[in-house]
Design a protein around this motif. Sequence first.
Motif, PDB file in Angstrom:
ATOM      1  N   VAL A   1       0.822  -1.216   0.000  1.00 22.41           N
ATOM      2  CA  VAL A   1       0.000   0.000   0.000  1.00 22.41           C
ATOM      3  C   VAL A   1       0.854   1.263   0.000  1.00 22.41           C
ATOM      4  CG1 VAL A   1      -1.570   1.362   1.466  1.00 22.41           C
ATOM      5  CG2 VAL A   1      -2.032  -1.026   1.069  1.00 22.41           C
ATOM      6  N   HIS A   2       1.975   1.202   0.697  1.00 20.77           N
ATOM      7  CA  HIS A   2       2.822   2.388   0.807  1.00 20.77           C
ATOM      8  C   HIS A   2       3.750   2.538  -0.409  1.00 20.77           C
ATOM      9  CE1 HIS A   2       4.706   5.647   2.804  1.00 20.77           C
ATOM     10  NE2 HIS A   2       5.895   5.070   2.795  1.00 20.77           N
ATOM     11  N   GLU A   3       4.411   1.423  -0.765  1.00 20.73           N
ATOM     12  CA  GLU A   3       5.422   1.465  -1.843  1.00 20.73           C
ATOM     13  C   GLU A   3       4.792   1.534  -3.232  1.00 20.73           C
ATOM     14  OE1 GLU A   3       8.795   1.197  -1.170  1.00 20.73           O
ATOM     15  OE2 GLU A   3       8.383   1.143   0.992  1.00 20.73           O
ATOM     16  N   GLN A   4       3.642   0.872  -3.392  1.00 21.20           N
ATOM     17  CA  GLN A   4       3.025   0.800  -4.732  1.00 21.20           C
ATOM     18  C   GLN A   4       1.593   1.342  -4.664  1.00 21.20           C
ATOM     19  OE1 GLN A   4       4.223  -3.236  -4.168  1.00 21.20           O
ATOM     20  NE2 GLN A   4       4.898  -3.378  -6.300  1.00 21.20           N
ATOM     21  N   SER A   5       1.479   2.568  -4.137  1.00 20.72           N
ATOM     22  CA  SER A   5       0.149   3.094  -3.810  1.00 20.72           C
ATOM     23  C   SER A   5      -0.752   3.239  -5.045  1.00 20.72           C
ATOM     24  CB  SER A   5       0.263   4.414  -3.061  1.00 20.72           C
ATOM     25  OG  SER A   5       0.874   5.369  -3.876  1.00 20.72           O
ATOM     26  N   LEU A   6      -0.195   3.565  -6.201  1.00 22.71           N
ATOM     27  CA  LEU A   6      -1.047   3.729  -7.387  1.00 22.71           C
ATOM     28  C   LEU A   6      -1.681   2.408  -7.795  1.00 22.71           C
ATOM     29  CD1 LEU A   6       0.668   6.295  -9.769  1.00 22.71           C
ATOM     30  CD2 LEU A   6      -1.529   6.467  -8.580  1.00 22.71           C
ATOM     31  N   ALA A   7      -0.858   1.355  -7.788  1.00 21.47           N
ATOM     32  CA  ALA A   7      -1.366   0.019  -8.151  1.00 21.47           C
ATOM     33  C   ALA A   7      -2.446  -0.413  -7.165  1.00 21.47           C
ATOM     34  CB  ALA A   7      -0.216  -0.991  -8.147  1.00 21.47           C
ATOM     35  N   VAL A   8      -2.256  -0.061  -5.876  1.00 22.62           N
ATOM     36  CA  VAL A   8      -3.226  -0.465  -4.856  1.00 22.62           C
ATOM     37  C   VAL A   8      -4.515   0.338  -5.010  1.00 22.62           C
ATOM     38  CG1 VAL A   8      -3.691  -0.469  -2.373  1.00 22.62           C
ATOM     39  CG2 VAL A   8      -1.492  -1.282  -3.227  1.00 22.62           C
ATOM     40  N   ARG A   9      -4.407   1.653  -5.230  1.00 25.36           N
ATOM     41  CA  ARG A   9      -5.608   2.488  -5.344  1.00 25.36           C
ATOM     42  C   ARG A   9      -6.519   2.036  -6.485  1.00 25.36           C
ATOM     43  NH1 ARG A   9      -5.431   8.349  -3.227  1.00 25.36           N
ATOM     44  NH2 ARG A   9      -4.097   8.107  -1.420  1.00 25.36           N
ATOM     45  N   LYS A  10      -5.900   1.552  -7.559  1.00 21.78           N
ATOM     46  CA  LYS A  10      -6.690   1.047  -8.686  1.00 21.78           C
ATOM     47  C   LYS A  10      -7.527  -0.168  -8.276  1.00 21.78           C
ATOM     48  CE  LYS A  10      -4.033   2.151 -12.784  1.00 21.78           C
ATOM     49  NZ  LYS A  10      -3.039   1.600 -13.693  1.00 21.78           N
ATOM     50  N   ARG A  11      -6.987  -0.922  -7.325  1.00 20.90           N
ATOM     51  CA  ARG A  11      -7.625  -2.176  -6.925  1.00 20.90           C
ATOM     52  C   ARG A  11      -8.542  -2.037  -5.715  1.00 20.90           C
ATOM     53  NH1 ARG A  11      -3.082  -2.917  -9.533  1.00 20.90           N
ATOM     54  NH2 ARG A  11      -2.904  -4.708 -10.934  1.00 20.90           N
ATOM     55  N   ILE A  12      -8.608  -0.816  -5.151  1.00 19.53           N
ATOM     56  CA  ILE A  12      -9.404  -0.617  -3.935  1.00 19.53           C
ATOM     57  C   ILE A  12     -10.518   0.389  -4.169  1.00 19.53           C
ATOM     58  CG2 ILE A  12      -9.265   0.643  -1.732  1.00 19.53           C
ATOM     59  CD1 ILE A  12      -7.047  -0.975  -0.876  1.00 19.53           C
ATOM     60  N   GLY A  13     -11.696   0.088  -3.631  1.00 19.69           N
ATOM     61  CA  GLY A  13     -12.780   1.063  -3.565  1.00 19.69           C
ATOM     62  C   GLY A  13     -13.028   1.337  -2.103  1.00 19.69           C
ATOM     63  N   TYR A  14     -13.165   2.619  -1.730  1.00 19.20           N
ATOM     64  CA  TYR A  14     -13.237   2.973  -0.312  1.00 19.20           C
ATOM     65  C   TYR A  14     -14.469   3.828  -0.035  1.00 19.20           C
ATOM     66  CZ  TYR A  14     -11.626   5.198   4.075  1.00 19.20           C
ATOM     67  OH  TYR A  14     -11.506   5.664   5.363  1.00 19.20           O
ATOM     68  N   LEU A  15     -15.269   3.392   0.909  1.00 19.20           N
ATOM     69  CA  LEU A  15     -16.387   4.207   1.390  1.00 19.20           C
ATOM     70  C   LEU A  15     -16.007   4.722   2.778  1.00 19.20           C
ATOM     71  CD1 LEU A  15     -19.467   5.121   1.196  1.00 19.20           C
ATOM     72  CD2 LEU A  15     -19.918   3.103   2.584  1.00 19.20           C
ATOM     73  N   PRO A  16     -15.587   6.003   2.882  1.00 15.84           N
ATOM     74  CA  PRO A  16     -15.245   6.525   4.213  1.00 15.84           C
ATOM     75  C   PRO A  16     -16.498   6.689   5.064  1.00 15.84           C
ATOM     76  CG  PRO A  16     -14.553   8.036   2.453  1.00 15.84           C
ATOM     77  CD  PRO A  16     -15.469   7.021   1.844  1.00 15.84           C
ATOM     78  N   GLU A  17     -16.295   6.954   6.367  1.00 20.93           N
ATOM     79  CA  GLU A  17     -17.424   7.138   7.280  1.00 20.93           C
ATOM     80  C   GLU A  17     -18.339   8.265   6.776  1.00 20.93           C
ATOM     81  OE1 GLU A  17     -15.678   7.416  11.162  1.00 20.93           O
ATOM     82  OE2 GLU A  17     -17.487   6.637  12.124  1.00 20.93           O
ATOM     83  N   ASN A  18     -17.730   9.355   6.298  1.00 18.65           N
ATOM     84  CA  ASN A  18     -18.499  10.457   5.711  1.00 18.65           C
ATOM     85  C   ASN A  18     -18.053  10.635   4.270  1.00 18.65           C
ATOM     86  OD1 ASN A  18     -19.750  11.292   8.267  1.00 18.65           O
ATOM     87  ND2 ASN A  18     -17.639  11.779   8.814  1.00 18.65           N
ATOM     88  N   PRO A  19     -18.710   9.945   3.332  1.00 18.82           N
ATOM     89  CA  PRO A  19     -18.226   9.990   1.945  1.00 18.82           C
ATOM     90  C   PRO A  19     -18.291  11.397   1.360  1.00 18.82           C
ATOM     91  CG  PRO A  19     -20.304   8.781   2.104  1.00 18.82           C
ATOM     92  CD  PRO A  19     -19.888   9.103   3.483  1.00 18.82           C
ATOM     93  N   PRO A  20     -17.218  11.830   0.686  1.00 17.29           N
ATOM     94  CA  PRO A  20     -17.232  13.162   0.079  1.00 17.29           C
ATOM     95  C   PRO A  20     -18.038  13.137  -1.222  1.00 17.29           C
ATOM     96  CG  PRO A  20     -15.119  12.079  -0.274  1.00 17.29           C
ATOM     97  CD  PRO A  20     -15.992  11.089   0.409  1.00 17.29           C
ATOM     98  N   LEU A  21     -19.264  13.652  -1.165  1.00 21.19           N
ATOM     99  CA  LEU A  21     -20.117  13.669  -2.353  1.00 21.19           C
ATOM    100  C   LEU A  21     -20.327  15.124  -2.772  1.00 21.19           C
ATOM    101  CD1 LEU A  21     -22.884  11.211  -1.060  1.00 21.19           C
ATOM    102  CD2 LEU A  21     -20.867  10.625  -2.416  1.00 21.19           C
TER     103      LEU A  21
END
Length: 341
Positions: A65-85
């Motif tokens: 997640v730290h070293e290859q953050s771009l590759a990880v972000r492509k593979r992750i979808g994140y719903l935060p507690e307060n989604p920024p809409l």
Amino acid sequence: MIEVEHLSKVYGSTTAIQDVDFSVQKGEILGFLGPNGAGKTTTMRILAGYIPATTGTVRVAGFDVHEQSLAVRKRIGYLPENPPLYGDMTVESFLGFVASIKGVKPGDRRQRVTWAMERCQLTEKRKVLIRKLSKGFKQRVGIAQAIVHDPAVIILDEPTVGLDPKQIIEVRNLIKSLAEEHTIILSTHILPEVSMTCDRVTIINQGRVVATNTPENLLADLRGNLSYQLEVAGAEGTAIARCLQSLPGVEEVEIKSHPQQQERQQILVRSNQLKELGQQLAQAIVTQGWDLYEMQRLRPTLEDVFLNLITSEVVDEEIVTESPQETPEAQVDDEENLENA
Ligand SMILES: Nc1ncnc2c1ncn2[C@@H]1O[C@H](COP(=O)(O)OP(=O)(O)OP(=O)(O)O)[C@@H](O)[C@H]1O
């Protein structure tokens, strides 16, 4: 699919999480359960690449997640507690915008947005401004923005908070249907959420993992604490309690009704071993010539498991901390600023 090893996060003088380890298999729904302030949001943010860990590693589909953050972000979808809409965008245009910043190719965007809206039952609201949607529909938009780029992993932080009971059922069903094609981590402080939705659960308390198992196995661990509720007549409660207390395997007897009452006594018996006590209890009562009106075995609930784990943690801490000192809560906001940058 997700491997978390020795993860810790320190905010100033506050250790939010410490030495957190867990893993999630492909296609699994893992519940990340803990009381308020346990460290759930901190862990979810690190997993999603929003904030860095102080120590430890997270790998998603083999990428750090730290070293290859771009590759990880492509593979992750994140719903935060307060989604920024963006309230002034329509559902469809907002999801199109998210698809573009998540790197979905222009030629694929329309199809991805249509798919996300269908999955989240938003199609009929596609032309509606987000600010005009109810809380439940806004939450669906939050989930749709997390899945629009078809990530392998979905991280949901408290996905049903603030929803009404009907909306909660709909969102839970949506999450379960997503698990067919995705790996999901769902953070929550609500127990029924994990028993109804998750394959496995990791319980976190005061920043540390206290258990990881299937809900069924966590319950099985508590089987040793079986209890029985009895309704007995023919003697004073104290006499019945004395008799039952002398039986092997009985940990504790509690008289629920008035101890001197001669009619039907309500008695609770807790066992201290895995062996069932029902037959033994019934035999002892009948041998004394008393009447057994009712006997019910009480099964532990996931709530008992949770309270048991969390209470034993607190007790352990009280034993080692002879003179607990108040630590002023650190107000370190630089991580928040980093996130918003
Ligand atoms: N930016 C921050 N600066 C300082 N301390 C923080 C920060 N964010 C979280 N903390 C502290 O870290 C600990 C864990 O917080 P976290 O929000 O991760 O817990 P949580 O389990 O998500 O709780 P909740 O369910 O209440 O959201 C808490 O003691 C919290 O006060």
